[in-house]
Design an enzyme around this catalytic site. Structure first.
Site, PDB file in Angstrom:
ATOM      1  N   ASN A  18       0.814  -1.225   0.000  1.00 42.53           N
ATOM      2  CA  ASN A  18       0.000   0.000   0.000  1.00 42.53           C
ATOM      3  C   ASN A  18       0.840   1.264   0.000  1.00 42.53           C
ATOM      4  O   ASN A  18       0.300   2.367  -0.087  1.00 42.53           O
ATOM      5  CB  ASN A  18      -0.940   0.019   1.209  1.00 42.53           C
ATOM      6  CG  ASN A  18      -0.186  -0.022   2.522  1.00 42.53           C
ATOM      7  OD1 ASN A  18       0.280  -1.086   2.913  1.00 42.53           O
ATOM      8  ND2 ASN A  18      -0.041   1.104   3.190  1.00 42.53           N
ATOM      9  N   TYR A 171      16.995  -2.859  13.859  1.00 43.58           N
ATOM     10  CA  TYR A 171      16.617  -2.803  12.435  1.00 43.58           C
ATOM     11  C   TYR A 171      17.687  -3.492  11.585  1.00 43.58           C
ATOM     12  O   TYR A 171      17.369  -4.310  10.709  1.00 43.58           O
ATOM     13  CB  TYR A 171      16.469  -1.342  11.984  1.00 43.58           C
ATOM     14  CG  TYR A 171      16.111  -1.181  10.522  1.00 43.58           C
ATOM     15  CD1 TYR A 171      14.869  -1.574  10.035  1.00 43.58           C
ATOM     16  CD2 TYR A 171      17.024  -0.637   9.614  1.00 43.58           C
ATOM     17  CE1 TYR A 171      14.543  -1.435   8.687  1.00 43.58           C
ATOM     18  CE2 TYR A 171      16.701  -0.486   8.263  1.00 43.58           C
ATOM     19  CZ  TYR A 171      15.459  -0.887   7.809  1.00 43.58           C
ATOM     20  OH  TYR A 171      15.134  -0.755   6.469  1.00 43.58           O
TER      21      TYR A 171
HETATM   22  N1  LIG Z   1      13.122   3.660   1.867  1.00 44.53           N
HETATM   23  C1  LIG Z   1      14.374   3.304   2.014  1.00 44.53           C
HETATM   24  O1  LIG Z   1      15.321   4.087   1.819  1.00 44.53           O
HETATM   25  C2  LIG Z   1      14.708   1.916   2.428  1.00 44.53           C
HETATM   26  C3  LIG Z   1      16.052   1.590   2.643  1.00 44.53           C
HETATM   27  C4  LIG Z   1      16.383   0.286   2.967  1.00 44.53           C
HETATM   28  C5  LIG Z   1      15.394  -0.680   3.048  1.00 44.53           C
HETATM   29  N2  LIG Z   1      14.087  -0.345   2.857  1.00 44.53           N
HETATM   30  C6  LIG Z   1      13.082  -1.403   2.976  1.00 44.53           C
HETATM   31  O2  LIG Z   1      12.118  -1.270   1.953  1.00 44.53           O
HETATM   32  C7  LIG Z   1      10.896  -1.899   2.362  1.00 44.53           C
HETATM   33  C8  LIG Z   1       9.722  -1.013   2.007  1.00 44.53           C
HETATM   34  O3  LIG Z   1       9.770   0.149   2.792  1.00 44.53           O
HETATM   35  P1  LIG Z   1       9.405   1.579   2.202  1.00 44.53           P
HETATM   36  O4  LIG Z   1      10.666   2.348   2.161  1.00 44.53           O
HETATM   37  O5  LIG Z   1       8.594   1.451   0.979  1.00 44.53           O
HETATM   38  O6  LIG Z   1       8.558   2.179   3.428  1.00 44.53           O
HETATM   39  P2  LIG Z   1       6.997   2.418   3.607  1.00 44.53           P
HETATM   40  O7  LIG Z   1       6.492   3.360   2.597  1.00 44.53           O
HETATM   41  O8  LIG Z   1       6.841   2.763   5.057  1.00 44.53           O
HETATM   42  O9  LIG Z   1       6.360   0.988   3.329  1.00 44.53           O
HETATM   43  C9  LIG Z   1       6.434  -0.023   4.273  1.00 44.53           C
HETATM   44  C10 LIG Z   1       5.274  -0.963   4.032  1.00 44.53           C
HETATM   45  O10 LIG Z   1       5.375  -2.050   4.960  1.00 44.53           O
HETATM   46  C11 LIG Z   1       4.090  -2.199   5.556  1.00 44.53           C
HETATM   47  N3  LIG Z   1       4.131  -2.837   6.857  1.00 44.53           N
HETATM   48  C12 LIG Z   1       4.674  -2.374   8.004  1.00 44.53           C
HETATM   49  N4  LIG Z   1       4.411  -3.229   8.997  1.00 44.53           N
HETATM   50  C13 LIG Z   1       3.703  -4.255   8.465  1.00 44.53           C
HETATM   51  C14 LIG Z   1       3.112  -5.418   8.980  1.00 44.53           C
HETATM   52  N5  LIG Z   1       3.177  -5.724  10.280  1.00 44.53           N
HETATM   53  N6  LIG Z   1       2.437  -6.246   8.154  1.00 44.53           N
HETATM   54  C15 LIG Z   1       2.328  -5.939   6.848  1.00 44.53           C
HETATM   55  N7  LIG Z   1       2.846  -4.849   6.288  1.00 44.53           N
HETATM   56  C16 LIG Z   1       3.521  -4.014   7.097  1.00 44.53           C
HETATM   57  C17 LIG Z   1       3.540  -0.792   5.637  1.00 44.53           C
HETATM   58  O11 LIG Z   1       2.148  -0.814   5.875  1.00 44.53           O
HETATM   59  P3  LIG Z   1       1.423   0.415   6.623  1.00 44.53           P
HETATM   60  O12 LIG Z   1       1.272   1.506   5.614  1.00 44.53           O
HETATM   61  O13 LIG Z   1       0.142  -0.182   7.086  1.00 44.53           O
HETATM   62  O14 LIG Z   1       2.326   0.827   7.752  1.00 44.53           O
HETATM   63  C18 LIG Z   1       3.916  -0.291   4.265  1.00 44.53           C
HETATM   64  O15 LIG Z   1       3.004  -0.768   3.309  1.00 44.53           O
HETATM   65  C19 LIG Z   1      11.066  -2.190   3.858  1.00 44.53           C
HETATM   66  O16 LIG Z   1      11.366  -3.554   4.024  1.00 44.53           O
HETATM   67  C20 LIG Z   1      12.262  -1.341   4.256  1.00 44.53           C
HETATM   68  O17 LIG Z   1      12.964  -1.893   5.356  1.00 44.53           O
HETATM   69  C21 LIG Z   1      13.733   0.932   2.549  1.00 44.53           C
END
Ligand SMILES: NC(=O)c1ccc[n+]([C@@H]2O[C@H](COP(=O)([O-])OP(=O)(O)OC[C@H]3O[C@@H](n4cnc5c(N)ncnc54)[C@H](OP(=O)(O)O)[C@@H]3O)[C@@H](O)[C@H]2O)c1
Length: 306
Positions: A18, A171
């Site tokens: 989402n 983390y």
């Molecule tokens: N952005 C970066 O620079 C970065 C860097 C390194 C790694 N990552 C990794 O990339 C991935 C995606 O993150 P993003 O950057 O796109 O952040 P984001 O926009 O916050 O997306 C995170 C997603 O994970 C969902 N989520 C959190 N807790 C959950 C649960 N208990 N069950 C199911 N879904 C859950 C969130 O849902 P809700 O909206 O309901 O909270 C949201 O859809 C993550 O694994 C993160 O660790 C991101």
């Protein structure tokens, strides 16, 4: 910009679809013709993402399903419903995640929240979906790690960080666990002769909700975005940041056990490339031990029927 090859006739499951990279991956896969399952913990947010994607690709086949990665009963319900429907899964994107709650929080099963959400939930859902993955032709499991994995340590005597909780240390452990999991799954696939590819990716530094969501957990007054603290680092938009995951999952050149990320300065931005596995993830015996600990914690193993 990486162009996802045609995915017509394929079923792709995206966790955390989402928002952020998950939503962008769902959008691009749908645009390439895939049937996409948006696996989300909040179905209203999932429906809003679906609507946004459907507005751009009206012919897309999109479904929202509830999956709370921090609740093993939810993982079981999600997977059981998929298995019941018995449609082979071509691509599983283990993407959802949470970063650095300021204080130690637990999943409903009593595990440290980041370890539970980022790693254990994905471990359990992947193993439970294996019958459907192996029913597809050349399935792929792509697991989202992070450059934080390089600083992670799997602390087997305090995996749940009960003795000592630091937000980013916990983390980093969870993201190293994701990377080790992807590698061990690649090894298991080789050993068992499965036609399944498992690889890992990271998005560098991508502007998403990640930097606000975790930091505000348990707070009554919202904290200003962590982006403020990190403003001097190069960052990229979600279109670019999602590419390593899309490449790992759909490129004909992606390989089993590989790790993909951005090629730019410090690995934070830029076009997708094969990146070096950090030193702390070069320990197959740690990956094997972690796998077996995760089996014990989740009660989920590779189904005997496979
Ligand atoms: N952005 C970066 O620079 C970065 C860097 C390194 C790694 N990552 C990794 O990339 C991935 C995606 O993150 P993003 O950057 O796109 O952040 P984001 O926009 O916050 O997306 C995170 C997603 O994970 C969902 N989520 C959190 N807790 C959950 C649960 N208990 N069950 C199911 N879904 C859950 C969130 O849902 P809700 O909206 O309901 O909270 C949201 O859809 C993550 O694994 C993160 O660790 C991101």
């Amino acid at each position: 910009m990486y162009r996802v090859p045609t995915q017509h006739g394929k079923l792709c499951v995206v966790t955390g679809a989402n928002s952020g990279t998950g939503k962008e991956a769902a959008r691009r896969l749908a645009g390439a013709g895939a049937n996409v399952v948006l696996a989300v913990r909040n179905v209203d947010k999932g429906a809003a993402a679906l609507e946004a994607i459907a507005a751009q690709f009206p012919a897309a086949t999109l479904t929202v399903r509830e999956l709370d990665l921090a609740d093993l009963a939810s993982v079981e319900r999600f997977a059981a419903a998929m298995v019941e429907e018995n449609v082979p899964i071509d691509v599983l994107l283990n993407n959802g995640g949470v970063m650095a709650p300021p204080t130690r929080m637990e999943s409903v099963d009593g595990f440290e929240l980041q370890f539970a959400t980022n790693f254990l939930g994905h471990f359990a859902v992947t193993l439970r979906l294996l019958p459907l993955l192996l029913a597809a032709a050349g399935p792929t499991v792509t697991t989202m790690s992070s450059s934080a994995a390089a600083y992670g340590r799997i602390t087997f005597d305090d995996l749940q960080r009960q003795r000592h909780y630091r937000p980013f240390t916990a983390y980093a452990q969870s993201k190293l666990a994701d990377l080790l999991f992807a590698q061990h799954l690649a090894l298991v696939a080789n050993e068992r002769g499965w036609d399944l590819m498992s690889n890992a990716t990271h998005p560098g530094y991508t502007r998403t909700n990640l930097f606000d969501a975790g930091a505000n957990l348990g707070r009554t007054r919202p904290k200003r975005s962590l982006f403020g603290d990190l403003r001097y680092l190069p960052a990229q938009g979600v279109e670019q940041g999602t590419e390593p995951m899309l490449y790992g999952a759909t490129s004909p050149d992606a390989t089993n056990g590989a790790y993909y990320g951005p090629r730019g300065p410090l690995g934070l931005t830029g076009a997708t490339t094969l990146v070096a596995t950090p030193r702390r993830a070069r320990h197959p015996e740690v990956a094997a031990r972690l796998w077996s600990v995760a089996e014990g914690l989740t009660g989920v193993t590779i189904p005997a029927s496979i």
